[in-house]
Design a protein around this motif. Structure first.
Motif, PDB file in Angstrom:
ATOM      1  N   THR A  41       0.829  -1.205   0.000  1.00 24.47           N
ATOM      2  CA  THR A  41       0.000   0.000   0.000  1.00 24.47           C
ATOM      3  C   THR A  41       0.860   1.251   0.000  1.00 24.47           C
ATOM      4  O   THR A  41       0.591   2.217  -0.742  1.00 24.47           O
ATOM      5  CB  THR A  41      -0.937   0.017   1.224  1.00 24.47           C
ATOM      6  OG1 THR A  41      -1.700  -1.193   1.254  1.00 24.47           O
ATOM      7  CG2 THR A  41      -1.884   1.209   1.168  1.00 24.47           C
ATOM      8  N   ALA A  42       1.911   1.246   0.833  1.00 24.84           N
ATOM      9  CA  ALA A  42       2.803   2.405   0.895  1.00 24.84           C
ATOM     10  C   ALA A  42       3.451   2.668  -0.459  1.00 24.84           C
ATOM     11  O   ALA A  42       3.616   3.828  -0.866  1.00 24.84           O
ATOM     12  CB  ALA A  42       3.870   2.183   1.965  1.00 24.84           C
ATOM     13  N   ALA A  43       3.810   1.611  -1.167  1.00 23.23           N
ATOM     14  CA  ALA A  43       4.400   1.783  -2.497  1.00 23.23           C
ATOM     15  C   ALA A  43       3.381   2.360  -3.471  1.00 23.23           C
ATOM     16  O   ALA A  43       3.688   3.264  -4.266  1.00 23.23           O
ATOM     17  CB  ALA A  43       4.926   0.442  -3.011  1.00 23.23           C
ATOM     18  N   ALA A  44       2.143   1.867  -3.411  1.00 22.90           N
ATOM     19  CA  ALA A  44       1.097   2.366  -4.315  1.00 22.90           C
ATOM     20  C   ALA A  44       0.826   3.849  -4.084  1.00 22.90           C
ATOM     21  O   ALA A  44       0.494   4.581  -5.029  1.00 22.90           O
ATOM     22  CB  ALA A  44      -0.184   1.553  -4.120  1.00 22.90           C
ATOM     23  N   LEU A  45       0.982   4.310  -2.845  1.00 22.56           N
ATOM     24  CA  LEU A  45       0.717   5.718  -2.534  1.00 22.56           C
ATOM     25  C   LEU A  45       1.741   6.656  -3.158  1.00 22.56           C
ATOM     26  O   LEU A  45       1.528   7.868  -3.186  1.00 22.56           O
ATOM     27  CB  LEU A  45       0.703   5.928  -1.016  1.00 22.56           C
ATOM     28  CG  LEU A  45      -0.437   5.251  -0.246  1.00 22.56           C
ATOM     29  CD1 LEU A  45      -0.337   5.581   1.239  1.00 22.56           C
ATOM     30  CD2 LEU A  45      -1.800   5.677  -0.786  1.00 22.56           C
ATOM     31  N   LEU A  46       2.843   6.124  -3.652  1.00 24.57           N
ATOM     32  CA  LEU A  46       3.871   6.951  -4.287  1.00 24.57           C
ATOM     33  C   LEU A  46       3.638   7.142  -5.782  1.00 24.57           C
ATOM     34  O   LEU A  46       4.327   7.942  -6.425  1.00 24.57           O
ATOM     35  CB  LEU A  46       5.258   6.327  -4.080  1.00 24.57           C
ATOM     36  CG  LEU A  46       5.808   6.397  -2.648  1.00 24.57           C
ATOM     37  CD1 LEU A  46       7.033   5.496  -2.524  1.00 24.57           C
ATOM     38  CD2 LEU A  46       6.168   7.827  -2.277  1.00 24.57           C
ATOM     39  N   LEU A  47       2.669   6.426  -6.344  1.00 21.92           N
ATOM     40  CA  LEU A  47       2.465   6.467  -7.788  1.00 21.92           C
ATOM     41  C   LEU A  47       1.867   7.790  -8.243  1.00 21.92           C
ATOM     42  O   LEU A  47       0.952   8.328  -7.622  1.00 21.92           O
ATOM     43  CB  LEU A  47       1.540   5.327  -8.227  1.00 21.92           C
ATOM     44  CG  LEU A  47       2.114   3.913  -8.157  1.00 21.92           C
ATOM     45  CD1 LEU A  47       1.017   2.900  -8.440  1.00 21.92           C
ATOM     46  CD2 LEU A  47       3.277   3.744  -9.133  1.00 21.92           C
ATOM     47  N   LYS A  48       2.380   8.278  -9.356  1.00 20.00           N
ATOM     48  CA  LYS A  48       1.817   9.449 -10.032  1.00 20.00           C
ATOM     49  C   LYS A  48       0.952   8.928 -11.162  1.00 20.00           C
ATOM     50  O   LYS A  48       1.451   8.542 -12.226  1.00 20.00           O
ATOM     51  CB  LYS A  48       2.938  10.345 -10.571  1.00 20.00           C
ATOM     52  CG  LYS A  48       2.441  11.634 -11.208  1.00 20.00           C
ATOM     53  CD  LYS A  48       3.612  12.497 -11.658  1.00 20.00           C
ATOM     54  CE  LYS A  48       3.147  13.827 -12.224  1.00 20.00           C
ATOM     55  NZ  LYS A  48       4.304  14.667 -12.636  1.00 20.00           N
ATOM     56  N   ILE A  49      -0.349   8.905 -10.951  1.00 25.67           N
ATOM     57  CA  ILE A  49      -1.274   8.235 -11.861  1.00 25.67           C
ATOM     58  C   ILE A  49      -1.728   9.202 -12.947  1.00 25.67           C
ATOM     59  O   ILE A  49      -2.284  10.261 -12.650  1.00 25.67           O
ATOM     60  CB  ILE A  49      -2.476   7.664 -11.089  1.00 25.67           C
ATOM     61  CG1 ILE A  49      -1.975   6.703  -9.997  1.00 25.67           C
ATOM     62  CG2 ILE A  49      -3.437   6.961 -12.039  1.00 25.67           C
ATOM     63  CD1 ILE A  49      -3.051   6.203  -9.068  1.00 25.67           C
ATOM     64  N   PRO A  50      -1.495   8.847 -14.205  1.00 24.49           N
ATOM     65  CA  PRO A  50      -1.859   9.769 -15.298  1.00 24.49           C
ATOM     66  C   PRO A  50      -3.357   9.734 -15.590  1.00 24.49           C
ATOM     67  O   PRO A  50      -4.104   8.921 -15.053  1.00 24.49           O
ATOM     68  CB  PRO A  50      -1.056   9.221 -16.485  1.00 24.49           C
ATOM     69  CG  PRO A  50      -0.945   7.748 -16.203  1.00 24.49           C
ATOM     70  CD  PRO A  50      -0.845   7.624 -14.700  1.00 24.49           C
ATOM     71  N   GLU A  51      -3.781  10.627 -16.464  1.00 22.73           N
ATOM     72  CA  GLU A  51      -5.188  10.679 -16.860  1.00 22.73           C
ATOM     73  C   GLU A  51      -5.545   9.519 -17.771  1.00 22.73           C
ATOM     74  O   GLU A  51      -4.677   8.907 -18.411  1.00 22.73           O
ATOM     75  CB  GLU A  51      -5.481  11.999 -17.577  1.00 22.73           C
ATOM     76  CG  GLU A  51      -5.362  13.228 -16.708  1.00 22.73           C
ATOM     77  CD  GLU A  51      -5.837  14.485 -17.416  1.00 22.73           C
ATOM     78  OE1 GLU A  51      -7.052  14.578 -17.668  1.00 22.73           O
ATOM     79  OE2 GLU A  51      -5.002  15.354 -17.710  1.00 22.73           O
TER      80      GLU A  51
END
Length: 412
Positions: free
Chosen positions: A235-245
């Motif tokens: 979860t902590a790793a997923a929170l670092l993602l910059k999710i594009p449009e």
């Protein structure tokens, strides 16, 4: 999304709605606020022996965690988010240990697989509940309460604390949830509420240092018998993602190195180590709880896995997120074979491995990865913060889970 069998009708996850944390969010304050509710919900699900794979409980922790005026420019404080997650997972681990409940995924009847989802919600501001909620993702893994209501369903039970913040949150949620699932009164279960004492006003998320997000985030581990320590790391790793449009041709990537079967043959209780495929599938299934958003909820089941050689790829949020599960046969994995990476997530236990990765990348003439360190969960409820140095002898581990399973089998 959550359980593999979610499309089968009765095999549905349950929801526990938790109001915002006290301030300051110390471990003692969080335990006082949330332990009674967590214990009550977990205890009820433990007694449900009808679930062959065990029960799934999604804990929606609502809090004002995102900042930014525009939906595509949201930011969060990663140290604060992972610290809250670590403490909640620690409380869950202690409760389950005291009740003799397995916490790993698909652990069988009587087990409870608890997954914590952070949901942005500012209870001090009026919620817009007069229109049907739509799925409106932002550029982070965290969604707002309206999007959570629209994408996470249907539920077996909805638990809420028996206190004023708990009833207020339930009322707001049910207004957003109207028309999505017809609920019987017996499905809405009130549980004991804790005491939330704030000694200072809740700090605005804008006041915490905000963390830069990244396009390619990587991490590694065995991920055997996926347990709360793994769930925190993922979860902590997923929170670092910059999710594009939506519509992008360049999705963000979470690259997960999973130890190959050959390297685990000398592990203790090696005969109970899950295969690489099973470990990778469980990892992706858990991440679907954090990352997938669909108006159909989890009725449609998991997104199909794509095999690329020995690796697995899964796509979430209309292809804007890719999960790459790759086989690793050494301490470095893809971090020294793929230059285009931005961030590496480690724990206090694997800090040295992160340093070794960056030393090797420096030798290759590649840019070093920004390293983020999650806390380590102790089996006795201690959380070793990232700044502490310990031997981690009593940490929550897959080895301990395999030992318990071996002892259980020997008694049959």
């Amino acid at each position: 999304m959550p359980p593999r069998t979610a499309a089968a009708g009765d095999h549905l996850p349950s929801l526990l709605l938790l109001p915002p944390p006290p301030h300051p969010a110390t471990r003692l304050a969080l335990n006082t606020a949330y332990e009674p509710s967590l214990r009550a919900a977990i205890s009820k699900l433990k007694d449900d022996k009808s679930e062959e794979d065990g029960s799934v409980l999604i804990v929606a922790l609502t809090l004002p965690i995102l900042t930014g005026s525009f939906i595509r420019q949201k930011t969060l404080s990663w140290p604060y988010a992972q610290s809250i997650l670590a403490d909640i997972y620690s409380i869950i681990s202690v409760v389950c240990a005291q009740l003799s409940i397995p916490t790993d995924i698909h652990a069988g009847p009587g087990s409870v697989d608890v997954r914590v989802v952070l949901v942005h919600h500012d209870s001090s501001k009026p919620a817009l509940t007069d229109s049907k909620p739509a799925i409106e993702p932002n550029n982070t893994a965290i969604v707002e309460l309206a999007t959570f209501a629209a994408a996470y369903h249907p539920w077996k039970y909805i638990f809420h604390p028996n206190n004023e913040p708990g009833y207020k949150l339930l009322s707001t949620y049910l207004k957003l949830f109207e028309g999505i699932q017809s609920l019987r009164q017996s499905q809405i279960v009130v549980v004991e509420g804790g005491l939330a004492v704030s000694v200072a006003p809740l700090a605005s998320p804008q006041l915490s240092p905000q963390t830069n997000s990244h396009t390619v985030v990587c991490l590694g581990g065995t991920f055997d018998h996926l347990h709360p320590g793994h769930k925190l790391l993922l979860t902590a790793a997923a929170l670092l993602l910059k999710i594009p449009e939506n519509g992008t041709s360049n999705p963000c990537q979470l690259v997960i190195g999973i130890t190959g079967d050959e390297l685990l043959k000398r592990k203790k209780y090696a005969e109970l180590v899950q295969s690489w495929d099973e470990r990778a599938e469980n990892t992706i299934e858990f991440l679907s709880s954090i990352l997938e958003l669909s108006k159909d909820g989890w009725k449609g089941g998991l997104s199909p896995l794509i095999s690329k050689g020995n690796d697995f790829v899964a796509r979430f949020r209309d292809g804007t997120i890719e999960i790459h599960c790759v086989v690793i046969q050494d301490a470095y994995g893809p971090t020294i074979t793929t230059e285009d990476m931005d961030a590496l997530v480690v724990s206090g236990e694997t800090r040295g491995g992160g340093n070794a990765v960056n030393d090797r990348r420096k030798e290759l003439g590649w840019r070093q990865l920004e390293t983020f360190e999650v806390d380590v969960l102790d089996a006795e409820g201690i959380v070793y913060k990232s700044s502490e140095t310990q031997d981690f002898a009593s940490k929550i581990s897959s080895t301990a889970i395999r030992k318990l399973k071996a002892e259980s089998q020997s008694r049959i």
